[in-house]
Design a protein around this motif. Sequence first.
Motif, PDB file in Angstrom:
ATOM      1  N   LEU A 115      11.311  38.875  12.604  1.00 19.35           N
ATOM      2  CA  LEU A 115      11.555  37.802  11.648  1.00 19.35           C
ATOM      3  C   LEU A 115      13.025  37.752  11.263  1.00 19.35           C
ATOM      4  O   LEU A 115      13.777  38.696  11.488  1.00 19.35           O
ATOM      5  N   ASP A 116      13.417  36.641  10.666  1.00 15.07           N
ATOM      6  CA  ASP A 116      14.813  36.492  10.265  1.00 15.07           C
ATOM      7  C   ASP A 116      14.885  35.638   9.012  1.00 15.07           C
ATOM      8  O   ASP A 116      13.882  35.082   8.542  1.00 15.07           O
ATOM      9  N   TRP A 117      16.094  35.548   8.476  1.00 14.86           N
ATOM     10  CA  TRP A 117      16.364  34.744   7.286  1.00 14.86           C
ATOM     11  C   TRP A 117      17.452  33.728   7.596  1.00 14.86           C
ATOM     12  O   TRP A 117      18.308  33.948   8.446  1.00 14.86           O
ATOM     13  N   ALA A 118      17.416  32.619   6.877  1.00 16.46           N
ATOM     14  CA  ALA A 118      18.508  31.642   6.919  1.00 16.46           C
ATOM     15  C   ALA A 118      18.624  31.030   5.530  1.00 16.46           C
ATOM     16  O   ALA A 118      17.659  31.054   4.743  1.00 16.46           O
ATOM     17  N   ILE A 119      19.743  30.489   5.222  1.00 13.84           N
ATOM     18  CA  ILE A 119      19.969  29.952   3.875  1.00 13.84           C
ATOM     19  C   ILE A 119      20.923  28.784   3.958  1.00 13.84           C
ATOM     20  O   ILE A 119      21.822  28.731   4.809  1.00 13.84           O
ATOM     21  N   ASP A 120      20.702  27.793   3.120  1.00 10.95           N
ATOM     22  CA  ASP A 120      21.673  26.714   2.962  1.00 10.95           C
ATOM     23  C   ASP A 120      21.908  26.502   1.471  1.00 10.95           C
ATOM     24  O   ASP A 120      21.567  27.372   0.659  1.00 10.95           O
ATOM     25  N   GLN A 121      22.445  25.382   1.112  1.00 16.76           N
ATOM     26  CA  GLN A 121      22.857  25.188  -0.271  1.00 16.76           C
ATOM     27  C   GLN A 121      21.721  25.321  -1.271  1.00 16.76           C
ATOM     28  O   GLN A 121      21.915  25.850  -2.372  1.00 16.76           O
ATOM     29  N   VAL A 156      22.688  37.308   4.627  1.00 15.57           N
ATOM     30  CA  VAL A 156      22.724  35.840   4.654  1.00 15.57           C
ATOM     31  C   VAL A 156      22.884  35.269   3.249  1.00 15.57           C
ATOM     32  O   VAL A 156      23.495  34.210   3.063  1.00 15.57           O
ATOM     33  N   ALA A 157      22.345  35.953   2.243  1.00 14.58           N
ATOM     34  CA  ALA A 157      22.446  35.472   0.866  1.00 14.58           C
ATOM     35  C   ALA A 157      23.733  35.942   0.190  1.00 14.58           C
ATOM     36  O   ALA A 157      23.994  35.574  -0.960  1.00 14.58           O
ATOM     37  N   ARG A 158      24.527  36.744   0.901  1.00 18.74           N
ATOM     38  CA  ARG A 158      25.804  37.251   0.394  1.00 18.74           C
ATOM     39  C   ARG A 158      25.633  37.972  -0.951  1.00 18.74           C
ATOM     40  O   ARG A 158      26.386  37.760  -1.902  1.00 18.74           O
ATOM     41  N   VAL A 159      24.606  38.820  -0.991  1.00 25.98           N
ATOM     42  CA  VAL A 159      24.372  39.627  -2.181  1.00 25.98           C
ATOM     43  C   VAL A 159      25.393  40.767  -2.207  1.00 25.98           C
ATOM     44  O   VAL A 159      25.565  41.477  -1.225  1.00 25.98           O
ATOM     45  N   GLN A 160      26.076  40.907  -3.315  1.00 26.43           N
ATOM     46  CA  GLN A 160      27.058  41.971  -3.458  1.00 26.43           C
ATOM     47  C   GLN A 160      26.332  43.292  -3.696  1.00 26.43           C
ATOM     48  O   GLN A 160      25.588  43.441  -4.661  1.00 26.43           O
ATOM     49  N   TYR A 175      15.232  30.177   3.855  1.00 25.35           N
ATOM     50  CA  TYR A 175      14.254  30.026   4.937  1.00 25.35           C
ATOM     51  C   TYR A 175      13.813  31.398   5.441  1.00 25.35           C
ATOM     52  O   TYR A 175      14.647  32.272   5.729  1.00 25.35           O
ATOM     53  N   LEU A 176      12.502  31.578   5.569  1.00 26.12           N
ATOM     54  CA  LEU A 176      11.944  32.704   6.283  1.00 26.12           C
ATOM     55  C   LEU A 176      11.642  32.210   7.689  1.00 26.12           C
ATOM     56  O   LEU A 176      10.836  31.283   7.877  1.00 26.12           O
ATOM     57  N   CYS A 177      12.288  32.804   8.667  1.00 25.79           N
ATOM     58  CA  CYS A 177      12.206  32.320  10.044  1.00 25.79           C
ATOM     59  C   CYS A 177      11.129  33.094  10.803  1.00 25.79           C
ATOM     60  O   CYS A 177      11.263  34.315  11.002  1.00 25.79           O
ATOM     61  N   LEU A 178      10.070  32.369  11.207  1.00 26.30           N
ATOM     62  CA  LEU A 178       8.950  32.973  11.913  1.00 26.30           C
ATOM     63  C   LEU A 178       8.964  32.540  13.368  1.00 26.30           C
ATOM     64  O   LEU A 178       9.200  31.361  13.673  1.00 26.30           O
ATOM     65  N   PRO A 179       8.674  33.468  14.295  1.00 26.09           N
ATOM     66  CA  PRO A 179       8.578  33.085  15.709  1.00 26.09           C
ATOM     67  C   PRO A 179       7.425  32.114  15.935  1.00 26.09           C
ATOM     68  O   PRO A 179       6.396  32.173  15.235  1.00 26.09           O
ATOM     69  N   LYS A 180       7.590  31.251  16.917  1.00 27.58           N
ATOM     70  CA  LYS A 180       6.520  30.315  17.262  1.00 27.58           C
ATOM     71  C   LYS A 180       5.278  31.107  17.661  1.00 27.58           C
ATOM     72  O   LYS A 180       5.357  32.082  18.401  1.00 27.58           O
TER      73      LYS A 180
END
Length: 514
Positions: free
Chosen positions: A469-475, A357-361, A479-484
């Motif tokens: 768990l999952d990750w998300a990213i914007d500009q 998600v962070a597009r790390v090379q 975000y660390l995505c946690l289940p409810k």
Amino acid sequence: MIKSFVKALRQPAAQGRIGSDNPIAVLDIGSNSVRLVIYERHVRALTSLYNEKVSCALGRGLAKSGELNAEGVERALTGMRRFAMVCSLTKVETLYVLATAATRDAKNGGDFIMAAQEIMGVEVQILSGEEEAHYAALGTLAGMPNQRGLLGDFGGGSLELAGIESDQVFGGESFQLGAIRLQDDSDNDAARAYDIACDKLAASKLIKAKHLPEFVAIGGTWRALARVHQVLNDYPLSMVQGYRVTAKDMLSLCDLVLKQAKKGEVPEEAQILSSNRRTLLPFGAAALKAVLDVGAFTSVKFSALGLREGYLFGQLGDEDQRADPLLLACREYALLRSRAPAHSTDLSEFTSKLFEVARVQESDSLKRLREAACLLSDVSWRGHPDYRGAQAVDLVTLGSFVGLDHADRAYIATILAARYNGLKSKKLGHEDILKLCRDDHQETAILVAATFRVAYLLSAAMPGVLNQLDWAIDQDTLYLCLPKGMEFLAAEKMMRRFEQLAGLLDRRADIRII
């Protein structure tokens, strides 16, 4: 007698061993020494259970007398009687006995072989020079997958050459240029030994081809040269497996050794070697200088794996040969020493998701090293908290891993040092070793470590958490995505580490409930 003695012993339950397979062993009868190596089991990533040699100089005087040295024969057979007992004590299931240059060239080699067979209880295989070259090259590939170069196995009685390219072995040449043979043929004159080596190597078709720029060196005397080079340059590691230097640097060392030999001396740095190795060092330098001069190589790389490992590697199936020895060994360490081996799979996937998600090379080689770091990330949990990082670094940098070079070791070590000690370079310690990590890889190593630091607070080193768990990213936000229902994972200490991780990606940290 030996069998009755062994039978009387109680077999302890060895909790530090992998699997239920019985050990496998190789006895290597060389011109300078006879060595027994017992391996835990016959697998792609071999682990030495026992390793002992007897220096016997079987090949001393062979060129003139045509026979094995009588004193050396007695020393070798006495050593084998002990080795036979060791094989019984360790319950070796399969023993291979390999004989090389001196035995195949000597008039009394047959008598010696019969005596050896009676003691060890198995047939002795006398290898041709071409077979020696082939198995030595396979041993190099076993420890250095994807290696490309011209291999030279320098023993006491002979020098074997073989080419390695695209994981294939080709050619196979043998020259009577071993350390003892050169010492005898030159009347103990190292300068003359160099001339002899140059003359004989002029007939090598492999060296004349000159399409393989790197020379891969195997053999105890050449490994001794590598150790002297390391001491001379204050190198932080003492292992020679995967040690690479320029041909120019190695030629300078060879010249120094030969210059000192004229005065009957060796460089001061050679005092770390045994007296036997110091005696043969000038002749190893003469042979290596001749190889590098005739072949015009650009670099030299040293291998600690050779004939014995290559022989066992050659008996594996194609699928086993293609397996990654580094990752296999790391999985064994995780199984033996981590709190929950399955956690490493969750950790690997958790880190991979972030990098995606962070597009790390990240190159394929660094992905492989990250996988190894995941497997080793919890192996020092039993240590005192202040020293877990040091233990982890020592394991990686000093462990008998193969399939990686010294810079790769330093990359994994940097990850584990930062995982335990924090992300600031002044807190990592082991500066001399960690500096071997390539400059362009250090930032990625710290990013992996920062992810580990978050992951271990989330999962308590147990499987079944990170995979939810999952990750998300914007500009501007990671975000660390946690289940409810799992909001409680966003604890204060974890959030501090999460903010450090996000900062490495030039983002702020936030929690997203999914």
